[in-house]
Every structure is written in structure tokens, then in C-alpha cells.
Design a protein around this motif. Structure first.
Motif, PDB file in Angstrom:
ATOM      1  N   ARG A   1      49.035  29.727  30.227  1.00  0.00           N
ATOM      2  CA  ARG A   1      48.578  30.334  31.482  1.00  0.00           C
ATOM      3  C   ARG A   1      47.511  31.423  31.272  1.00  0.00           C
ATOM      4  O   ARG A   1      46.527  31.492  31.993  1.00  0.00           O
TER       5      ARG A   1
ATOM      6  N   PHE B   1      43.711  31.321  32.704  1.00  0.00           N
ATOM      7  CA  PHE B   1      43.127  32.351  33.561  1.00  0.00           C
ATOM      8  C   PHE B   1      41.798  32.854  32.978  1.00  0.00           C
ATOM      9  O   PHE B   1      40.869  33.149  33.722  1.00  0.00           O
TER      10      PHE B   1
ATOM     11  N   ARG C   1      39.279  30.371  33.949  1.00  0.00           N
ATOM     12  CA  ARG C   1      38.938  30.431  35.376  1.00  0.00           C
ATOM     13  C   ARG C   1      37.955  31.557  35.685  1.00  0.00           C
ATOM     14  O   ARG C   1      37.235  31.491  36.680  1.00  0.00           O
ATOM     15  N   LYS C   2      37.962  32.590  34.846  1.00  0.00           N
ATOM     16  CA  LYS C   2      36.994  33.665  35.080  1.00  0.00           C
ATOM     17  C   LYS C   2      35.566  33.131  34.898  1.00  0.00           C
ATOM     18  O   LYS C   2      34.614  33.736  35.363  1.00  0.00           O
TER      19      LYS C   2
ATOM     20  N   MET D   1      34.759  30.119  35.946  1.00  0.00           N
ATOM     21  CA  MET D   1      34.532  29.130  37.016  1.00  0.00           C
ATOM     22  C   MET D   1      34.610  29.857  38.349  1.00  0.00           C
ATOM     23  O   MET D   1      35.577  30.564  38.602  1.00  0.00           O
TER      24      MET D   1
ATOM     25  N   MET E   1      34.813  29.302  42.531  1.00  0.00           N
ATOM     26  CA  MET E   1      35.066  28.197  43.458  1.00  0.00           C
ATOM     27  C   MET E   1      34.880  28.660  44.892  1.00  0.00           C
ATOM     28  O   MET E   1      35.358  29.721  45.283  1.00  0.00           O
TER      29      MET E   1
ATOM     30  N   LEU F   1      39.995  36.962  51.793  1.00  0.00           N
ATOM     31  CA  LEU F   1      41.233  37.711  52.040  1.00  0.00           C
ATOM     32  C   LEU F   1      41.056  38.460  53.363  1.00  0.00           C
ATOM     33  O   LEU F   1      40.175  39.322  53.480  1.00  0.00           O
TER      34      LEU F   1
ATOM     35  N   PHE G   1      36.754  42.256  44.960  1.00  0.00           N
ATOM     36  CA  PHE G   1      38.113  41.906  44.520  1.00  0.00           C
ATOM     37  C   PHE G   1      38.174  41.415  43.067  1.00  0.00           C
ATOM     38  O   PHE G   1      38.917  41.985  42.250  1.00  0.00           O
TER      39      PHE G   1
ATOM     40  N   GLU H   1      39.803  43.417  39.802  1.00  0.00           N
ATOM     41  CA  GLU H   1      40.926  42.821  39.077  1.00  0.00           C
ATOM     42  C   GLU H   1      40.623  42.648  37.593  1.00  0.00           C
ATOM     43  O   GLU H   1      41.505  42.752  36.754  1.00  0.00           O
ATOM     44  N   HIS H   2      39.356  42.334  37.276  1.00  0.00           N
ATOM     45  CA  HIS H   2      39.077  41.906  35.905  1.00  0.00           C
ATOM     46  C   HIS H   2      38.068  42.733  35.116  1.00  0.00           C
ATOM     47  O   HIS H   2      38.100  42.740  33.897  1.00  0.00           O
TER      48      HIS H   2
ATOM     49  N   ARG I   1      31.307  36.276  46.291  1.00  0.00           N
ATOM     50  CA  ARG I   1      32.527  36.578  45.522  1.00  0.00           C
ATOM     51  C   ARG I   1      32.649  35.634  44.325  1.00  0.00           C
ATOM     52  O   ARG I   1      33.054  36.058  43.236  1.00  0.00           O
TER      53      ARG I   1
END
Lengths: 273, 254
Positions: free
Chosen positions: A78, A82, A85-86, A88, A90, A98, A109, A113-114, A158
Motif C-alpha cells: 500500500r 501511494f 499515485r503521487k 499520477m 486523475m 472536496l 489539499f 498532505e504530501h 489539483r
């Protein structure tokens, strides 16, 4: 296939996926070339959105593999998934913003988060991304205060906030007025060039998507029916592809949904009752 | 055949809900590190439930005082009115009625919110942004509900016993001696009654939150799905709270 080796960012091989008894993909091979805009086209219900979710690792295929930049997406723990996914972005069909956050906060956002960036830098990055999609002036608005087309542009800002290698667009033109559609088409093409992205567009808006794509796949019935440059697709020998491109009401895809019994038998049953 | 399917579906649901709870528990430490998210939810879940809790607590206290007075008067024991109200409220009605109201106000809102987030791809969107929705959305709400429930139950009990509830009817209207009202409560209501009441409300809070979040998170992504999730939250939570109350009371009964 389109290309080989380092030129391919996403490699799909012998992909099989089913919802219960209903097969969505029955062994498809797709290559997404790096740095290009690739269209995945097909009628509604052929699993185009499913393909994006499979590429993003949200769903697992029953068989086959999907590699993103040489890494098998579905064999990652997982945490590593993740990390993938950073890279990619979408864009969901409805934007998936949100709703309790403003336009500015939505774009901020993923950065909050990252990235670990200081607040002043986050502010600059968000404003730059919003400026790129023409919505810096809407930063303080909330999702319910903007139109569907604007919501998709915010979602695009985003999606590119973390500067991904690839952006996947799920039906970006559906339900858009001509101006919004033109804006989105230009944005997809120019952002792909300016940011050195790889873009995957899932759509059934044939003319729009072919006009901005470098390469296209036509998928239906769980198979890839044809693939090639937009010109090659337009002159495809496949009857199905021609029916799809020209929007013919009858052809390999029948106007009548398949019925168990004949029309006459159904009517006679009604008369007898 | 249909009965077998109902049983297997039920067991699968229990299994899914258990894994869901384990995932929430695993995400709690991360939620604790982001207190701002928990405080935000404490406001949504706790503060916004205050009015219904305060009003309900007051009315239940008043009704208990009226009913209690009538019975106690027959035995000439109206000075024990305070302790009758306090026992009823602290041991049972406080945690149970608060949990039922909490399920109807906050639980249904949680299920609808999470269900709509799912239906509008907000949860999927988070996953694709490499953000775990259990950690970012579900765990702070669970924690906030867990904290809010005992506080709300305590406020409910204070309102029921105090100035706007039993005290208003018993002392101000029916003329029970104020000193007797409070001193009997002080004498008869032991700290373990309050601890047991808090344990009950913590358990009920966890159960209602778990059910609400599970129903929302696993709702079908349609308007009907969200509607079902909301209804199921209230119905299942209410039944589970009453059943748990029986189990806990049996263990605590002395």
C-alpha cells in the motif's frame, strides 16, 4: 503496439477484469506512450473508467498486469502504491472536489498532505496552478458556487499540483458547453506540452478527443478493436469502429437490445392474458 | 436457499465491519497527530448536538420528577425525589437516551456525509491523491464521536437532574426541600455509578460511530444508497445501543 521500452509509461498486458459474471476486459493489451496524449474511446459501459481505476491501483484485475514506469502497480504494498499515485493525477468525471473546502484549499489539499512545503510556498504554487487553468480569480469560491466546467478545471489544477508524470482524464468533455469544452481541450493539450506530461483521456466524444490526441484506442466488448493515430482510426476498416465514429444507430451494435424471446411471442403472450 | 444467502450476507457484513473497525483503530494514532481535524469534527458532531441534548435532558428530568413525586408521596418519601431522578438518569437514561439522540442527529449526518462523499467520488479522489480516506476522513470523525458521547451524556444528566429538569419540577414547583434533594443525591449516588455511566456512553459512542461510518463508507454510490445508509444507521444503532445497554447493565448490576 505503439512503442516499446522507455517510450512506454503505462503497459497493460493481457488484462482480465470482471464484475461478478460480467466480463469487462477479456485480455487487453494497451501501451500508453510517454509524453503523448492517448485516447481510450468506446461506447458507454465498456469499462473505460474501470481501466483508469485499474491503472491507479484502486481495483485489482483478475489476471494480467499493469506496469507504470516499469513498476507492476498491483504487486506493490500500500505504501509504495501511494508513492506511485503521487506521480499520477486523475481528473474524475464530476471533478470530485472536496465540497467542504474552497477552490484554493482543494488545490492546496495534495500539497498540504504530501509536500511539506511552507504555507507561503503552498500559496504561490496553488495560485500558479489556478492561473494555469484560468481560475485564480475563483480561489475563494466553494465548489457549489462554480459551474461544472470550472469544477473540472479546478480538479485539473489539483491533479497537476504535485507535478505528476501522468494525468488521467475520465470523460472530461461530458455535459460541457462548447466554450467549456474548448477551454478543456486547449488546457489538456497545452498542459501536456508545457509540463511534459503523459495524458490518458477516456471519452466517447469522438471528434473532440481525436483532435487533441496523438494516439487512440477503441475498446468494446472487453477487447481492443483498433488502435493507431487519429488518422488511422478515422480510416479504420473495422465496421464497429466506423459505426462508433459516425454515430450510426444500427450496425454491429444493434439498435435492439438482445431479447430472450421473439417480438411476436412476447406480443402473443400479452394477447392471451 | 434464500435463508442461506441472508445468513452468508449477514456474516460477510459482520466481517467487513470488523475489518473496517480494525482499519479505523490502526488509523487513530495518525488522527491524533492532526488534532485540528478532530476538533473540527468535535464541533460538527458534539457542539451541534448540544441543543437537542440539553432540551431532551431537561424534559426527561421534569417527567421523572413528576412521576417520581407521585409514587414517593404515597410513602411520604418525597425528600428522596432527587435520588430517584439521579439514579434513573445517571445509570440508564443519560447514556441510553443520549446515544439514541446521538444516532439520530450525529450518526445519520455522518452516514449521509460519508455516503455522499463516496457517491461524488471524493473518497476515490483522495485515494488517487495518495491520501487514505480512512485516516483523513473516517478516523477523526470516529475519535470525535468517541470523545463527544460521554460529554453529551454528562450534559444530558446534569440538565435532567439540575435546575431546568428534576429540580425545577421537584423543588421549585412541587415544594420538595432543596437541601434534601441535593443531599440525598450526594449520599446515595456513588462515584462508581458515574464511572459506569461513562463506560456505557463510551461504548455506545464507539458503537454508534462505527455503525454510522461503516454504513456511509459502504453505501451504494446512489441517492437511494445514501438514503438506505442513513436509515440503517439510525435503526441498527438504536437496536445495538439497547442491546448493549442490557449486556452492560447485567455486568454492572449489583
Amino acid at each position: 503496439m505503439t512503442s516499446t521500452g522507455q517510450d512506454v509509461l503505462v503497459r497493460v498486458r493481457d488484462l482480465r477484469f470482471a464484475f461478478g459474471p460480467r466480463a469487462i476486459f477479456d485480455g487487453i493489451d494497451i501501451d500508453i506512450p510517454r509524453g503523448k496524449v492517448t485516447a481510450i474511446m468506446g461506447p458507454s459501459g465498456t469499462g473505460k473508467t474501470t481501466l483508469l481505476r485499474l491503472i491507479g491501483g484502486q481495483w485489482r484485475p483478475q489476471a494480467g498486469s499493469i506496469e507504470f514506469d516499469g513498476v507492476d502497480v498491483h504487486r506493490q504494498p500500500r505504501r509504495k502504491l501511494f508513492e506511485l499515485r503521487k506521480r499520477m493525477g486523475m481528473l474524475f468525471q464530476n471533478g470530485a472536489l472536496l465540497t467542504d473546502l474552497s477552490v484554493f484549499e482543494n488545490v492546496a489539499f495534495p500539497l498540504r498532505e504530501h509536500s511539506g512545503l511552507p504555507e507561503s510556498m503552498i500559496r504561490d504554487v496553488v495560485l500558479m496552478k489556478l492561473e494555469a487553468v484560468g481560475l485564480r480569480g475563483a480561489a475563494a469560491l466553494y465548489p457549489e458556487q462554480i459551474s461544472g466546467g470550472m469544477a473540472r478545471r479546478v480538479a485539473l489544477a489539483r491533479a497537476i499540483a504535485l507535478e505528476p508524470a501522468m494525468v488521467m482524464y475520465d470523460e472530461p468533455f461530458t455535459g460541457q458547453d462548447p466554450i467549456s469544452m474548448g477551454v478543456l481541450m486547449r488546457l489538456i493539450r497545452t498542459l501536456n506540452e508545457a509540463l511534459g506530461l503523459t495524458s490518458v483521456i477516456v471519452s466517447h466524444d469522438v471528434e473532440e478527443v481525436l483532435s487533441i490526441s496523438d494516439y487512440a484506442y477503441v475498446v468494446s466488448g472487453g477487447k481492443v478493436l483498433d488502435h493507431g493515430t487519429p488518422q488511422a482510426i478515422r480510416s479504420s476498416a473495422s465496421e464497429f469502429v466506423q459505426q462508433f465514429l459516425l454515430g450510426k444507430p444500427d450496425g454491429p451494435v444493434r439498435f435492439q437490445y438482445k431479447a430472450e424471446r421473439s417480438y411476436a411471442a412476447d406480443l402473443l403472450d400479452g394477447a392471451a392474458a | 436457499m434464500k435463508a442461506l444467502r441472508i445468513v452468508t450476507d449477514f456474516l460477510r457484513g459482520i466481517g467487513e465491519a470488523t475489518f473496517f473497525l480494525l482499519a479505523i483503530v490502526a488509523a487513530l494514532p495518525a488522527a491524533l497527530l492532526r488534532p485540528r481535524l478532530v476538533v473540527q469534527q468535535l464541533y460538527m458532531i458534539g457542539v451541534l448536538s448540544l441543543i437537542i441534548i440539553v432540551i431532551s435532558g431537561s424534559f426527561i428530568g421534569m417527567v421523572l420528577a413528576l412521576q417520581g413525586y407521585r409514587t414517593l408521596a404515597d410513602f411520604g418519601a418525597v425528600s428522596s425525589l432527587g435520588v430517584v431522578v439521579a439514579f434513573g438518569v445517571v445509570r440508564e437514561l443519560g447514556p441510553v437516551v443520549t446515544a439514541l439522540l446521538f444516532a439520530g442527529r450525529a450518526g445519520s449526518a455522518l452516514a449521509a456525509e460519508i455516503g455522499l462523499m463516496k457517491a461524488t467520488d471524493q473518497l476515490s479522489g483522495m485515494e488517487m491523491m495518495a491520501v487514505d480516506p480512512i485516516q483523513r476522513v473516517v478516523a477523526p470523525r470516529f475519535l470525535a464521536g468517541f470523545i463527544a458521547m460521554p460529554l453529551l451524556a454528562s450534559i444530558f444528566s446534569l440538565m435532567a437532574i439540575g435546575v431546568a429538569g428534576g429540580h425545577l419540577i421537584g423543588v421549585s414547583l412541587l415544594g420538595v426541600d432543596e437541601g434534601a434533594y441535593w443531599s440525598q443525591i450526594h449520599e446515595k449516588l456513588h462515584p462508581h455509578d458515574i464511572v459506569e455511566s461513562l463506560i456505557k456512553s463510551l461504548v455506545f459512542g464507539a458503537a454508534v460511530n462505527w455503525i454510522a461510518l461503516y454504513q456511509g463508507y459502504h453505501a451504494a454510490p446512489t441517492s437511494e444508497g445514501v438514503s438506505r445508509a442513513t436509515t440503517s444507521t439510525v435503526v441498527v444503532s438504536s437496536l445495538v445501543v439497547l442491546a448493549l445497554d442490557f449486556v452492560l447493565t447485567s455486568f454492572m448490576f449489583r
